[in-house]
Design an enzyme around this catalytic site. Structure first.
Site, mmCIF file in Angstrom:
data_model
loop_
_atom_site.group_PDB
_atom_site.id
_atom_site.type_symbol
_atom_site.label_atom_id
_atom_site.label_comp_id
_atom_site.label_asym_id
_atom_site.label_seq_id
_atom_site.Cartn_x
_atom_site.Cartn_y
_atom_site.Cartn_z
ATOM 1 C CG HIS A 35 -1.885 1.186 1.189
ATOM 2 N ND1 HIS A 35 -3.159 1.078 0.690
ATOM 3 C CD2 HIS A 35 -1.751 2.479 1.583
ATOM 4 C CE1 HIS A 35 -3.776 2.251 0.774
ATOM 5 N NE2 HIS A 35 -2.928 3.120 1.309
ATOM 6 C CB CYS A 36 2.094 3.379 -2.560
ATOM 7 S SG CYS A 36 3.127 4.848 -2.846
ATOM 8 N N PRO A 37 1.094 5.240 0.272
ATOM 9 C CG PRO A 37 2.282 6.238 2.006
ATOM 10 C CD PRO A 37 2.162 4.956 1.250
ATOM 11 C CG ASN A 93 -5.412 2.352 -4.904
ATOM 12 O OD1 ASN A 93 -5.920 1.567 -4.090
ATOM 13 N ND2 ASN A 93 -5.760 2.385 -6.167
#
Length: 308
Positions: free
Chosen positions: A159-161, A165
């Site tokens: 999960h990449c802030p 997403n």
């Protein structure tokens, strides 16, 4: 969606098949066709702040490159060529960011762990499937539950802030393009900064910018710091993603040293699977497959994501 009874993922709690007395709200489930027509968006405060910061930093870099370095330049073709190139790369980077952020990463429909759904699977005797107790869904192989998206994501890498997403089965291509284009514009900005500093020092800061020398120096120093940090981060991430794709292994699977229970694709097959088809310019085009009709659909909010 079926797994042998001897294989269990270690990062998510699993339970056997739903018993007849298990009950879940089937109204929360959504079909794959419905989800394909949605623009995905995660309502996470930290992620939205990071996504906005990403855009602001790219806009800042574009401002410094255009108005501080290129427009005051006496070399017309130098300004035009570098201006067009930098802005095209910036548009491609931000478009890739939007596609990554607004694309369903491969979420498993919520609440599909119902007896009716499992009856339709036509399981053979002895076959075992698992449900995720957190989102009440049948958990496919290689799927992992994201605590931020609150969904199980197929082939979840992480999960990449910064894109607000998950990076998963359906949007990994756009994330790879995002890291690639950010790395390119960062390198381009650093090169332009080097030329600009040399030009300003040689001209004793008299006509190298429309801004005063102290303001010009401060703006360019911040751009250099931003470019160096962005280049380092995105170049490493780009290389990591390409390595994972070629090895047909997600970052979660690599960190947890999970033994593959699937037949790994060959390196070139993995690339074609993620980017789609034979090598072409479509591989580096973030607009490929975009349908404006999706943006015109009315949204129905529910859970941490919604469709528009």
């Amino acid at each position: 969606t079926m797994q042998s009874s001897g294989h269990r993922f270690r990062d998510v709690e699993h339970h056997p098949l739903l018993a007849d007395n298990d009950s879940y709200d089937s109204s929360s489930s959504s079909s794959e066709a419905d989800m394909a027509e949605r623009v995905w968006f995660i309502r996470d405060g930290c992620g939205m702040v990071c996504a906005i910061m990403t855009w602001l930093l790219v806009v800042y870099a574009d401002f410094v490159v255009t108005f501080v370095m290129l427009l005051p330049s006496k070399d017309f073709w130098y300004s035009v060529i570098n201006g067009v190139l930098f802005n095209c790369l910036a548009v491609l980077a931000l478009s890739s960011h939007l596609r990554t952020m607004l694309t369903d990463p491969g979420a498993v429909p919520k609440g599909n762990a119902t007896k009716e759904y499992m009856d339709n699977l036509q399981l053979k005797p002895g076959e075992v499937i698992y449900k995720c107790p957190k989102c009440c869904s049948i958990k496919p192989e290689r799927a992992h539950h994201c605590s931020i998206c609150k969904r199980c994501i197929r082939k979840m890498d992480h999960h990449c802030p910064w894109v607000n997403n998950c990076v998963g089965e359906k949007n990994q291509r756009f994330f790879v393009l995002f890291t690639m284009y950010i790395a390119l514009i960062s390198a381009h900005a650093l090169i332009l900064c080097g030329f600009q500093f040399f030009s300003c020092v040689r001209g004793q800061w008299t006509e190298c910018s429309d801004f005063s020398p102290p303001v010009t120096v401060i703006l360019m120093i911040f751009l250099c710091l931003e470019g160096f940090l962005f280049l380092t981060f995105t170049a490493v991430m780009f290389g990591t993603q390409i390595h994972s794709i070629c090895n047909d292994e997600t970052e979660i699977e690599r960190l947890k040293s999970e033994k593959p229970t699937w037949e790994r694709r060959l390196r070139w097959e993995g690339m074609k699977s993620v980017f789609g088809g034979q090598p072409s310019l479509l591989w580096i085009n973030p607009f490929a497959g975009f349908r404006i009709r999706r943006l015109l659909l009315r949204g129905k909010k529910g859970g941490p994501e919604f469709s528009v």
